[in-house]
Design a protein around this motif. Structure first.
Motif, PDB file in Angstrom:
ATOM      1  N   GLY A  72      72.478  90.318  81.605  1.00  0.00           N
ATOM      2  CA  GLY A  72      73.754  90.742  81.036  1.00  0.00           C
ATOM      3  C   GLY A  72      73.986  89.993  79.743  1.00  0.00           C
ATOM      4  N   VAL A  73      75.124  89.319  79.662  1.00  0.00           N
ATOM      5  CA  VAL A  73      75.431  88.542  78.454  1.00  0.00           C
ATOM      6  C   VAL A  73      75.069  87.064  78.618  1.00  0.00           C
ATOM      7  N   THR A  74      74.589  86.701  79.793  1.00  0.00           N
ATOM      8  CA  THR A  74      74.257  85.310  80.079  1.00  0.00           C
ATOM      9  C   THR A  74      72.777  85.056  79.831  1.00  0.00           C
ATOM     10  N   LYS A  75      72.500  83.924  79.181  1.00  0.00           N
ATOM     11  CA  LYS A  75      71.118  83.513  78.937  1.00  0.00           C
ATOM     12  C   LYS A  75      70.813  82.276  79.775  1.00  0.00           C
ATOM     13  N   TYR A  76      69.689  82.337  80.488  1.00  0.00           N
ATOM     14  CA  TYR A  76      69.229  81.220  81.308  1.00  0.00           C
ATOM     15  C   TYR A  76      67.975  80.623  80.678  1.00  0.00           C
ATOM     16  N   ILE A  77      67.852  79.312  80.775  1.00  0.00           N
ATOM     17  CA  ILE A  77      66.762  78.592  80.121  1.00  0.00           C
ATOM     18  C   ILE A  77      65.886  77.908  81.165  1.00  0.00           C
ATOM     19  N   THR A  78      64.577  78.024  80.989  1.00  0.00           N
ATOM     20  CA  THR A  78      63.628  77.277  81.815  1.00  0.00           C
ATOM     21  C   THR A  78      62.538  76.708  80.907  1.00  0.00           C
ATOM     22  N   LEU A  79      61.946  75.622  81.342  1.00  0.00           N
ATOM     23  CA  LEU A  79      60.814  75.051  80.614  1.00  0.00           C
ATOM     24  C   LEU A  79      59.586  75.918  80.826  1.00  0.00           C
ATOM     25  N   ASN A  80      58.793  76.046  79.800  1.00  0.00           N
ATOM     26  CA  ASN A  80      57.506  76.720  79.917  1.00  0.00           C
ATOM     27  C   ASN A  80      56.469  75.617  80.143  1.00  0.00           C
ATOM     28  N   LYS A  81      56.331  75.211  81.383  1.00  0.00           N
ATOM     29  CA  LYS A  81      55.466  74.077  81.709  1.00  0.00           C
ATOM     30  C   LYS A  81      54.000  74.340  81.378  1.00  0.00           C
ATOM     31  N   GLU A  82      53.599  75.597  81.353  1.00  0.00           N
ATOM     32  CA  GLU A  82      52.205  75.919  81.008  1.00  0.00           C
ATOM     33  C   GLU A  82      51.868  75.468  79.592  1.00  0.00           C
ATOM     34  N   ILE A  83      52.801  75.658  78.664  1.00  0.00           N
ATOM     35  CA  ILE A  83      52.569  75.234  77.274  1.00  0.00           C
ATOM     36  C   ILE A  83      52.487  73.716  77.210  1.00  0.00           C
ATOM     37  N   PHE A  84      53.382  73.028  77.917  1.00  0.00           N
ATOM     38  CA  PHE A  84      53.316  71.559  77.940  1.00  0.00           C
ATOM     39  C   PHE A  84      51.996  71.094  78.533  1.00  0.00           C
ATOM     40  N   ASP A  85      51.573  71.718  79.627  1.00  0.00           N
ATOM     41  CA  ASP A  85      50.319  71.319  80.265  1.00  0.00           C
ATOM     42  C   ASP A  85      49.121  71.571  79.356  1.00  0.00           C
ATOM     43  N   TYR A  86      49.170  72.635  78.567  1.00  0.00           N
ATOM     44  CA  TYR A  86      48.049  72.985  77.699  1.00  0.00           C
ATOM     45  C   TYR A  86      47.984  72.078  76.467  1.00  0.00           C
ATOM     46  N   TYR A  87      49.145  71.895  75.789  1.00  0.00           N
ATOM     47  CA  TYR A  87      49.139  71.154  74.530  1.00  0.00           C
ATOM     48  C   TYR A  87      49.476  69.676  74.692  1.00  0.00           C
ATOM     49  N   LEU A  88      50.264  69.341  75.708  1.00  0.00           N
ATOM     50  CA  LEU A  88      50.722  67.953  75.884  1.00  0.00           C
ATOM     51  C   LEU A  88      50.654  67.548  77.358  1.00  0.00           C
ATOM     52  N   PRO A  89      49.481  67.541  77.951  1.00  0.00           N
ATOM     53  CA  PRO A  89      49.400  67.196  79.363  1.00  0.00           C
ATOM     54  C   PRO A  89      49.961  65.788  79.610  1.00  0.00           C
ATOM     55  N   GLY A  90      50.802  65.690  80.617  1.00  0.00           N
ATOM     56  CA  GLY A  90      51.413  64.400  80.959  1.00  0.00           C
ATOM     57  C   GLY A  90      52.695  64.076  80.214  1.00  0.00           C
ATOM     58  N   PHE A  91      53.042  64.839  79.195  1.00  0.00           N
ATOM     59  CA  PHE A  91      54.221  64.547  78.385  1.00  0.00           C
ATOM     60  C   PHE A  91      55.499  64.578  79.218  1.00  0.00           C
ATOM     61  N   LEU A  92      55.684  65.615  80.020  1.00  0.00           N
ATOM     62  CA  LEU A  92      56.912  65.765  80.786  1.00  0.00           C
ATOM     63  C   LEU A  92      57.132  64.603  81.746  1.00  0.00           C
ATOM     64  N   ALA A  93      56.079  64.052  82.267  1.00  0.00           N
ATOM     65  CA  ALA A  93      56.192  62.927  83.199  1.00  0.00           C
ATOM     66  C   ALA A  93      56.732  61.681  82.513  1.00  0.00           C
ATOM     67  N   THR A  94      56.656  61.623  81.194  1.00  0.00           N
ATOM     68  CA  THR A  94      57.164  60.454  80.462  1.00  0.00           C
ATOM     69  C   THR A  94      58.657  60.523  80.213  1.00  0.00           C
ATOM     70  N   LEU A  95      59.261  61.674  80.530  1.00  0.00           N
ATOM     71  CA  LEU A  95      60.694  61.831  80.291  1.00  0.00           C
ATOM     72  C   LEU A  95      61.470  61.195  81.410  1.00  0.00           C
TER      73      LEU A  95
END
Length: 95
Positions: A72-95
């Motif tokens: 509808g008019v609402t936008k929901y946001i999710t992380l694209n973990k596949e991109i992080f895993d491909y380009y920056l493996p381990g990055f999210l774990a540092t947050l």
């Protein structure tokens, strides 16, 4: 190992998107969320205006770091973990 040149363009987008404190905060917030927050929830959590939040989310979306789903008019946001895993493996774990 031969790196694809197309990957270089994506890498530039990823690193440019992550070169801002507010966008890092957004990624951190999304990583620790258990559900899909709305765009407005992210802005409110970070104390930024709706337009500023939209600006930062667009940059993250263009880099494919987040996925924006419209219902509808609402936008929901999710992380694209596949991109992080491909380009920056381990990055999210540092947050």
């Amino acid at each position: 190992m031969v790196l694809k040149q197309l990957d270089d363009q994506q890498r530039i987008k990823v690193f440019n998107a992550l070169a801002d404190e507010k966008r890092i905060q957004m990624i951190r917030l999304l990583f620790h969320e258990n559900n899909r927050p709305m765009c407005s929830d992210i802005g409110r959590s970070l104390g930024i205006s709706k337009s500023n939040g939209s600006y930062h989310l667009k940059i993250l979306s263009d880099a494919q770091l987040v996925l924006i789903e419209r219902e509808g008019v609402t936008k929901y946001i999710t992380l694209n973990k596949e991109i992080f895993d491909y380009y920056l493996p381990g990055f999210l774990a540092t947050l």
